[in-house]
Design a protein around this motif. Structure first.
Motif, short mmCIF file in Angstrom:
data_model
loop_
_atom_site.label_atom_id
_atom_site.label_comp_id
_atom_site.label_asym_id
_atom_site.label_seq_id
_atom_site.Cartn_x
_atom_site.Cartn_y
_atom_site.Cartn_z
N LEU A 23 0.83 -1.20 0.00
CA LEU A 23 0.00 0.00 0.00
C LEU A 23 0.87 1.26 0.00
CD1 LEU A 23 -2.78 -1.04 2.54
CD2 LEU A 23 -3.00 -0.82 0.06
N GLY A 26 2.49 1.68 -3.38
CA GLY A 26 1.52 2.19 -4.35
C GLY A 26 1.33 3.69 -4.22
N CYS A 27 1.31 4.19 -2.98
CA CYS A 27 1.18 5.63 -2.77
C CYS A 27 2.39 6.39 -3.30
CB CYS A 27 0.97 5.92 -1.28
SG CYS A 27 -0.61 5.34 -0.64
N ASN A 30 2.69 6.43 -7.20
CA ASN A 30 1.69 7.25 -7.89
C ASN A 30 1.55 8.65 -7.31
OD1 ASN A 30 0.42 5.21 -9.82
ND2 ASN A 30 0.26 4.11 -7.88
N PHE A 90 -3.29 7.96 -4.59
CA PHE A 90 -3.55 6.52 -4.48
C PHE A 90 -4.14 6.16 -3.12
CE2 PHE A 90 -2.30 2.02 -3.92
CZ PHE A 90 -2.91 1.49 -5.05
N GLU A 93 -7.51 5.10 -3.53
CA GLU A 93 -7.70 3.71 -3.92
C GLU A 93 -7.57 2.79 -2.71
OE1 GLU A 93 -8.85 3.38 -6.84
OE2 GLU A 93 -8.43 5.51 -7.22
N ALA A 176 -1.98 -0.89 -7.59
CA ALA A 176 -0.93 0.13 -7.65
C ALA A 176 -0.32 0.19 -9.05
CB ALA A 176 0.15 -0.19 -6.62
N TYR A 177 -0.07 -0.96 -9.64
CA TYR A 177 0.53 -1.01 -10.99
C TYR A 177 -0.42 -0.44 -12.04
CZ TYR A 177 2.40 -2.98 -15.31
OH TYR A 177 2.88 -3.14 -16.59
N TYR A 179 -2.97 1.55 -11.65
CA TYR A 179 -3.20 2.97 -11.45
C TYR A 179 -2.10 3.80 -12.12
CZ TYR A 179 -4.39 7.32 -8.99
OH TYR A 179 -4.76 8.61 -8.69
N ARG A 180 -0.89 3.25 -12.06
CA ARG A 180 0.26 3.94 -12.64
C ARG A 180 0.34 3.82 -14.16
NH1 ARG A 180 4.28 7.81 -11.97
NH2 ARG A 180 6.15 7.19 -13.10
#
Length: 368
Positions: A23, A26-27, A30, A90, A93, A176-177, A179-180
């Motif tokens: 998590l 991911g933040c 992004n 993110f 999300e 995460a992937y 979203y990017r």
């Protein structure tokens, strides 16, 4: 079932730490630059209400068949948490995922605590019906697969750990992937599909409970609950206790999620290696859920159709956007600019040629 002292102590630390790390990654992956945020608002001329204004800044949004007014939250832009959320969108999300996950788990827990003996008997009847159908079509491969895996201890441990520890981290990593690297509209559609899968699956197993193979009488069917052997036990599964509805084999969300993830990566990933290996993920999960006696192959078929149905209906969730706007208003936080809009503004502003500006994508909003 394994006793707590049979579970490796590090499992209680490593499993939650893996989720938290993904998590966080991911933040960070992004994050948005403050300069880009300022630039996007400047291009849109999206200024907060002037001093002394009441700041409601009403605008209309669709809520199913109605059009309702919701307040804007621009006046909260300079608040600390608004700025932080704007830099790390993110987190939205993460919020969506946690909200969906916990609503789903709480609903399952309530059902598990309120179901009676008749519910369990009905679930076993449905399981027997599934086995009868599989035997008729000669696709009852679960027991043979489990025997094959149990003769190879390393494979058994791998499958058990995969079932217990991969589903949630893999989903977070995918979010995460994608979203990017995915087109924002594709990402939003995929995310809504996963959310709706939970809703549809809950409706199905609430109205049609089904006992997994591992809970069927061993003397009659021979299935073994491999997940609770000492070496392969998972703290995640151990801690579920009585708050887990174990009579929800059909449809399989493990397979449904893996199918969405694998197919989405295969079609939309810009990286060749990821596209090449993406379809092995749903295949692996299919083998794992059957070898551990958690699902029948028809559960995977059910999971497949649930995802197809969810994909077709996922835009229904856009009707919940007004609730989200009111939620941010109550919290006095500005909602981060939608990625579709943000990316369109940033990319179009970098193109100076009038010809290129005409070819740029239009700004789009109102996407959950």
């Amino acid at each position: 079932m394994s006793k707590p002292d049979e579970i490796p102590a590090l499992s209680y630390i490593l499993e939650p730490a893996l989720v938290a790390s993904l998590l966080t990654a991911g933040c960070l992956l992004n994050r948005r630059r403050p300069a880009d945020i300022v630039q996007a608002h400047a291009v849109l001329r999206d200024d907060p209400p002037p001093a002394g204004d009441n700041g409601w800044n009403w605008h209309e949004m669709k809520f199913f068949m109605w059009t309702i007014k919701v307040p804007g939250n621009e006046r909260f832009r300079m608040k600390l948490f608004s700025r932080f959320l704007g830099m790390f969108p993110f987190l939205m999300e993460v919020w969506y995922w946690l909200l969906t996950y916990w609503i789903y788990q709480i609903a399952r827990a309530i059902q598990a605590l309120t179901m009676g003996a008749d519910f369990r008997s009905l679930a076993e009847t449905h399981a027997r019906q599934i086995i009868t159908i599989e035997r008729f079509f000669r696709i009852d491969i679960e027991l043979g697969l489990q025997h094959f895996v149990m003769k190879r201890e390393w494979l058994l441990i791998f499958f058990n750990k995969t079932y217990a520890m991969v589903h949630i981290p893999a989903t977070i990593a995918f979010m995460a992937y994608s979203y990017r690297y995915f087109n924002p509209l594709i990402f939003q559609s995929t995310r809504r599909t996963l959310v709706l899968c939970n809703c549809l699956a809950f409706i199905v197993f609430s109205s049609w409970p089904c006992m997994p193979p591992r809970l069927l009488p061993y003397e009659e069917f021979g299935y073994v609950d491999t997940l609770h052997t000492g070496k392969a036990a998972s703290s995640e599964l151990q801690n579920c206790g009585p708050f887990q509805n174990q009579l929800a084999a059909f449809p399989s969300l493990h397979f449904g999620y893996s199918f969405v993830i694998g197919l989405s990566l295969f079609i939309y990933s810009p990286h060749r290696l990821i596209r090449a290996i993406s379809l092995f993920y749903p295949l692996l999960i299919l083998l794992v859920i059957m070898a551990t006696a958690n699902h029948y192959i028809l559960d995977a078929v059910g999971g497949f159709f649930v995802t197809i149905f969810a994909q077709r209906l996922n835009r229904l969730l856009l009707n919940l956007r007004p609730i989200e706007e009111w939620f941010f208003w109550v919290l006095r936080i500005e909602r981060p600019m939608d990625k579709v809009q943000f990316q369109s503004v940033i990319e179009s502003d970098k193109i100076n040629s009038p010809t290129h500006r005409e070819m740029s994508q239009p700004l789009m909003g109102n996407h959950v």
